[in-house]
Enzyme design. Structure first.
Site, PDB file in Angstrom:
ATOM      1  CG  ASP A  43      -1.684  -1.275   1.454  1.00  0.00           C
ATOM      2  OD1 ASP A  43      -2.117  -1.880   0.469  1.00  0.00           O
ATOM      3  OD2 ASP A  43      -1.837  -1.668   2.626  1.00  0.00           O
ATOM      4  CD  GLU A  96      -8.798  -2.854  -0.982  1.00  0.00           C
ATOM      5  OE1 GLU A  96      -9.267  -2.920   0.166  1.00  0.00           O
ATOM      6  OE2 GLU A  96      -8.060  -3.738  -1.454  1.00  0.00           O
TER       7      GLU A  96
HETATM    8  O1  FUB Z   1      -3.123  -3.580   3.579  1.00  0.00           O
HETATM    9  C1  FUB Z   1      -4.434  -3.841   4.074  1.00  0.00           C
HETATM   10  C2  FUB Z   1      -5.448  -3.568   3.026  1.00  0.00           C
HETATM   11  O2  FUB Z   1      -5.185  -4.342   1.873  1.00  0.00           O
HETATM   12  C3  FUB Z   1      -5.431  -2.148   2.506  1.00  0.00           C
HETATM   13  O3  FUB Z   1      -6.010  -1.234   3.376  1.00  0.00           O
HETATM   14  C4  FUB Z   1      -6.144  -2.355   1.226  1.00  0.00           C
HETATM   15  O4  FUB Z   1      -6.073  -1.281   0.347  1.00  0.00           O
HETATM   16  C5  FUB Z   1      -5.483  -3.613   0.702  1.00  0.00           C
HETATM   17  O5  FUB Z   1      -4.284  -3.325   0.041  1.00  0.00           O
END
Ligand code: FUB
Length: 327
Positions: free
Chosen positions: A12, A228
């Site tokens: 991320d 997301e």
């Molecule tokens: O790293 C945890 C979660 O996985 C993140 O918040 C999302 O975007 C995904 O990458």
């Protein structure tokens, strides 16, 4: 393409240029015995490191500035320090991060420091009115700052369909709207107060429109709907809102003329990488544009053990981003 960081698992990546260096603010993945599930419980991160490099072509050795914030430093957090971002405004550096509170509900916190590499001192409470995951800050050319956020399934965005302050636990877990005519849920945005510690206004839902209809993207359009990993960058007068499509594993983008949108879907930035999640940032450095993202090659394909990579991206004459393949 080799991972930028190999002594830890990192994911991320939010990249920013501060003081002439590229700083990377990633999640810090770690091994766990927690059973894998579609709620993301295996993403059980407990601290953040900050990294930086003076050069991307070639990539100069990346400096690990060490731990800058950990779960036990933050009174309101119970677990899961997920994808963070950072911002610089009016002489201070801010780290925004999502985590579960003691009731198991994701909120977004802010921590402040004097240097891009931290340390960062967290506020004792999450940002009032914040929810869900994946905060991405954007400081516009007029010095107004915005926080984008939201994520489906384990990220709990679908639990707020009745309003910003109504958490509907019955929507918890890997669920989202579906069915004929249902619109996809939009990511969220709020302008930040000048001191960056609170929302200055009611949280708004962003519209991502299908170019062929001018209508919001449908919930069942999993190749294009927001899942997301919100990120905003500005090139000229155009705001690019980019995101992950989650279970279809694309990094996609949409463009608009305001930080609030609406944004019209523009295409894919990156085809699926090895691993379930895909999450990124886009930054201009020395006149070229760079995509930071992650994959699971270093761990041999373990979904929650990811590694940050970088690659240059390009725009065509109309400003469309050329789709990249993973390397
Ligand atoms: O790293 C945890 C979660 O996985 C993140 O918040 C999302 O975007 C995904 O990458």
């Amino acid at each position: 393409m080799a991972p930028l960081i190999t002594h830890l698992y990192t994911a991320d990546p939010s990249a920013h240029v501060f003081e002439g260096r590229v700083y990377i603010y990633p999640s810090h993945d770690r091994e766990t015995d927690i059973q894998f599930n579609d709620n993301g419980d295996q993403y059980d991160m407990a601290d953040y490191h900050v990294f930086s490099t003076p050069s991307l072509d070639p990539v100069a050795p990346v400096t690990d500035h060490g731990v800058v914030l950990r779960t036990e430093d933050i009174p309101w957090v119970s677990k899961q320090l997920w994808a963070p971002d950072a911002a610089f405004k009016d002489g201070k550096y801010y780290l925004f991060f999502p985590a579960r509170d003691h009731a198991g509900v994701f909120r977004i916190g802010v921590a402040v420091g004097d240097r891009p590499e931290g340390p960062f001192a967290p506020d004792p409470e999450p940002i009032a009115g914040s929810y869900s995951i994946d905060p991405a800050s954007f400081v516009d050319t007029d010095n107004e700052a915005y926080l984008y956020f939201g994520g489906l399934w384990g990220g709990q965005l679908q639990c707020y369909q009745k309003g910003n302050d109504i958490f509907d636990a019955s929507w918890g877990g890997p669920k989202e709207p579906s069915g004929a005519g249902a619109y996809a849920l939009g990511p969220r945005v709020a302008r930040l107060t000048p001191d960056m510690h609170q929302f200055a206004e009611e949280v708004r839902e962003i519209e991502i429109l299908a170019p062929e209809t001018g209508e919001r993207i449908l919930a069942d359009d999993h190749d294009r709907r927001f899942f997301e990993a919100a990120w905003v960058h500005k090139r000229g007068d155009v705001y690019y809102f980019s995101y992950s499509t989650g279970d279809t594993h694309y990094l996609a983008y949409a463009t608009g003329s305001s930080p609030y949108g609406p944004f019209t879907y523009g295409g894919r930035i990156l085809e699926p990488v090895l691993g379930w999640t895909t999450h990124h940032s886009i930054v201009e450095f020395e006149g070229r544009w760079w995509l930071f993202h992650h994959d699971c090659e270093l761990s041999g394909g373990v979904n929650h053990l990811r590694s940050v990579k970088v690659k240059e991206i390009f725009y065509d004459a109309e400003g469309k981003i050329v789709t990249e393949k993973p390397e």
